[in-house]
Scaffold this active site. Structure first.
Site, PDB file in Angstrom:
ATOM      1  N   ARG A   1    -101.845 -15.835  37.384  1.00 58.37           N
ATOM      2  CA  ARG A   1    -101.004 -14.651  37.292  1.00 58.37           C
ATOM      3  C   ARG A   1     -99.773 -14.898  36.434  1.00 58.37           C
ATOM      4  NH1 ARG A   1    -102.998 -12.046  42.136  1.00 58.37           N
ATOM      5  NH2 ARG A   1    -102.158  -9.962  42.404  1.00 58.37           N
TER       6      ARG A   1
ATOM      7  N   ARG B   1    -102.646  -3.268  54.540  1.00 58.62           N
ATOM      8  CA  ARG B   1    -101.833  -4.214  53.770  1.00 58.62           C
ATOM      9  C   ARG B   1    -100.409  -3.720  53.641  1.00 58.62           C
ATOM     10  NH1 ARG B   1    -104.963  -6.523  48.525  1.00 58.62           N
ATOM     11  NH2 ARG B   1    -102.775  -6.681  47.903  1.00 58.62           N
TER      12      ARG B   1
ATOM     13  N   ARG C   1     -94.831  -4.411  42.380  1.00 57.31           N
ATOM     14  CA  ARG C   1     -95.963  -5.248  41.951  1.00 57.31           C
ATOM     15  C   ARG C   1     -96.356  -4.937  40.510  1.00 57.31           C
ATOM     16  NH1 ARG C   1     -99.715  -3.572  46.562  1.00 57.31           N
ATOM     17  NH2 ARG C   1    -101.392  -4.696  45.519  1.00 57.31           N
TER      18      ARG C   1
END
Ligand code: ATP
Ligand code: MG
Length: 189
Positions: free
Chosen positions: A89, A134, A145
């Protein structure tokens, strides 16, 4: 034995497409998000650390993530191949993966990129939040995000392009069509 990175923004369908590839090729699958969520569920020390980052939409620090990845990789049976889902990532993670695989006399054979427009990602993640349980699938954390993705993860597209490993496919529309596009890349490796 193939090492395949499945790449895309949060909600791009990496997990869904990984499951289809696992069923088709018998690959092993490393989802770093799933590994971290299992640690959180078991309330381990690692889980507690991970949670503090995930709940804020942040990435887990590279050094910690790289150690987790290597341990997970070494524990796999590694028959047909491995799909890396959610890792790398960041550029340091990509460099570490390259080095880790070189030390094991292998390499990444392809990076499969799922392209999905931002507004579709947000819609998917908001919908997933209704049933996923979640904590990070809520509007505020989703926005964070995507911001983190754009700043830290998106530069990997050019990095893998330069390595000659990048294969981009359209990541929306019929699931089986997306899967077929990924399979044609893998079959040509
Ligand atoms: P997708 O919906 O495409 O599966 P995602 O972004 O929703 O992707 P996960 O891959 O499950 O979710 O990751 C969830 C969280 O776990 C990330 O937001 C991040 O905090 C942490 N995480 C997962 N992989 C890494 C990594 N390689 N480096 C740092 N943090 C990570
Ligand atoms: Mg996932």
């Amino acid at each position: 034995m193939k090492n395949i990175v499945i790449f895309g923004a949060p909600g791009s369908g990496k997990g869904t497409q990984s499951d289809l590839l696992v069923a088709h090729y018998g690959f092993d699958h490393i989802s770093t998000g799933d590994v971290l969520r299992a640690e959180i569920k078991n309330n381990t020390a690692l889980g507690q650390t991970a949670r503090s980052f995930i709940d804020r939409g942040q990435l887990i620090p590279d050094e910690l993530m790289i150690n987790i990845l290597a341990a997970t990789y070494d524990a796999l049976p590694k028959t047909a191949g491995v799909i890396f889902d959610g890792f790398p990532r960041t550029i340091p993670q990509a460099e570490a993966l390259k080095e880790m695989l070189a030390q094991r006399d292998t390499a990444v054979h392809a990076m499969l990129e799922l392209d999905v427009p931002d507004e579709m990602l947000i819609e998917r993640l908001i919908n997933r939040g209704k049933t996923s349980g979640r904590a990070d699938d809520n509007a505020e954390t989703i926005a964070k995000r995507l911001e983190v993705y754009n700043a830290q993860t998106q530069p990997l597209i050019a990095w893998y392009e330069a390595e000659g490993l990048r294969h981009a496919v359209k990541g929306y529309g019929d699931l089986q069509e997306i899967n077929a596009a990924l399979c044609s890349v893998i079959d040509a490796l």
